[in-house]
Design a protein around this motif. Structure first.
Motif, PDB file in Angstrom:
ATOM      1  N   LEU A 251       0.870  -1.238  -0.057  1.00  8.27           N
ATOM      2  CA  LEU A 251       0.126   0.078   0.018  1.00  8.27           C
ATOM      3  C   LEU A 251       0.892   1.414   0.009  1.00  8.27           C
ATOM      4  O   LEU A 251       0.579   2.251  -0.787  1.00  8.27           O
ATOM      5  CB  LEU A 251      -1.030  -0.007   1.238  1.00  8.27           C
ATOM      6  N   ALA A 252       2.040   1.217   0.756  1.00  5.98           N
ATOM      7  CA  ALA A 252       2.827   2.396   0.977  1.00  5.98           C
ATOM      8  C   ALA A 252       3.498   2.973  -0.548  1.00  5.98           C
ATOM      9  O   ALA A 252       3.814   3.812  -0.904  1.00  5.98           O
ATOM     10  CB  ALA A 252       3.877   2.176   1.960  1.00  5.98           C
ATOM     11  N   LEU A 253       3.858   1.740  -1.020  1.00  2.67           N
ATOM     12  CA  LEU A 253       4.446   1.734  -2.478  1.00  2.67           C
ATOM     13  C   LEU A 253       3.519   2.462  -3.277  1.00  2.67           C
ATOM     14  O   LEU A 253       4.011   3.553  -4.286  1.00  2.67           O
ATOM     15  CB  LEU A 253       5.202   0.589  -3.130  1.00  2.67           C
ATOM     16  N   HIS A 254       2.249   2.055  -3.516  1.00  2.00           N
ATOM     17  CA  HIS A 254       0.995   2.504  -4.205  1.00  2.00           C
ATOM     18  C   HIS A 254       0.929   4.080  -3.885  1.00  2.00           C
ATOM     19  O   HIS A 254       0.922   4.876  -4.851  1.00  2.00           O
ATOM     20  CB  HIS A 254      -0.296   1.926  -4.142  1.00  2.00           C
ATOM     21  N   CYS A 255       1.096   4.386  -2.832  1.00  2.66           N
ATOM     22  CA  CYS A 255       0.844   5.822  -2.340  1.00  2.66           C
ATOM     23  C   CYS A 255       1.811   6.633  -2.911  1.00  2.66           C
ATOM     24  O   CYS A 255       1.615   7.542  -3.248  1.00  2.66           O
ATOM     25  CB  CYS A 255       0.647   5.856  -0.810  1.00  2.66           C
ATOM     26  N   ARG A 256       2.981   6.143  -2.644  1.00  2.00           N
ATOM     27  CA  ARG A 256       4.210   6.860  -3.170  1.00  2.00           C
ATOM     28  C   ARG A 256       4.069   6.955  -4.720  1.00  2.00           C
ATOM     29  O   ARG A 256       4.369   8.114  -5.229  1.00  2.00           O
ATOM     30  CB  ARG A 256       5.467   6.092  -2.828  1.00  2.00           C
ATOM     31  N   TYR A 257       3.987   6.196  -5.405  1.00  2.00           N
ATOM     32  CA  TYR A 257       3.648   6.333  -6.994  1.00  2.00           C
ATOM     33  C   TYR A 257       2.502   7.049  -7.400  1.00  2.00           C
ATOM     34  O   TYR A 257       2.788   7.884  -8.203  1.00  2.00           O
ATOM     35  CB  TYR A 257       3.236   4.872  -7.552  1.00  2.00           C
ATOM     36  N   MET A 258       1.540   7.277  -6.699  1.00  2.00           N
ATOM     37  CA  MET A 258       0.449   7.968  -7.008  1.00  2.00           C
ATOM     38  C   MET A 258       0.562   9.409  -6.117  1.00  2.00           C
ATOM     39  O   MET A 258      -0.277  10.398  -6.445  1.00  2.00           O
ATOM     40  CB  MET A 258      -1.126   7.415  -6.351  1.00  2.00           C
ATOM     41  N   GLY A 259       1.463   9.864  -5.434  1.00  2.00           N
ATOM     42  CA  GLY A 259       1.713  10.992  -4.743  1.00  2.00           C
ATOM     43  C   GLY A 259       0.763  11.051  -3.657  1.00  2.00           C
ATOM     44  O   GLY A 259       0.613  12.290  -3.351  1.00  2.00           O
ATOM     45  N   VAL A 260       0.366  10.191  -3.014  1.00  2.00           N
ATOM     46  CA  VAL A 260      -0.532  10.167  -1.958  1.00  2.00           C
ATOM     47  C   VAL A 260       0.000  10.111  -0.681  1.00  2.00           C
ATOM     48  O   VAL A 260       0.999   9.244  -0.479  1.00  2.00           O
ATOM     49  CB  VAL A 260      -1.747   9.242  -1.917  1.00  2.00           C
ATOM     50  N   PRO A 261       0.230  10.716   0.441  1.00  2.00           N
ATOM     51  CA  PRO A 261       0.737  10.746   1.793  1.00  2.00           C
ATOM     52  C   PRO A 261       0.346   9.371   2.292  1.00  2.00           C
ATOM     53  O   PRO A 261      -0.821   8.956   2.548  1.00  2.00           O
ATOM     54  CB  PRO A 261       0.444  11.953   2.532  1.00  2.00           C
TER      55      PRO A 261
END
Length: 99
Positions: free
Chosen positions: A1-11
């Protein structure tokens, strides 16, 4: 989940009571991951009883992917080097201001 957030620019925030923060370790690499019984996973998924499984109780998210750690005392933010100074935060919750 953290990787997806980083990729999408979501904290990405971690929610954690301060009682679970280990003040004796330097990095998450030192955290021992509890392993749950394999049958717990096999039975929950109706998998064959002979299938190999790995059933960790939790995982460790790399600090570089975490925006902040939400606690009952406030949010711990990383310093300019990316380190979360949990000891300092617990001594003074205002010591880690939002970026």
């Amino acid at each position: 989940l953290a990787l997806h957030c980083r990729y999408m620019g979501v904290p990405f925030y971690v929610a954690s009571p301060t009682t679970t923060l280990d003040l004796e370790i330097e990095t998450g690499a030192e955290i021992v991951i509890e392993e749950r019984p394999a049958d717990e996973l096999r039975q929950a998924s109706n998998a064959p009883p002979t299938i190999d499984t790995w059933n960790p109780a939790f995982d460790v998210t790399p600090a570089s992917l975490i925006t902040g750690i939400v606690t009952e005392k406030g949010v711990i933010y990383p310093d300019s080097s990316g380190k979360f100074d949990v000891v300092q935060f617990l001594a003074d919750p205002s010591s880690t201001p939002a970026p």
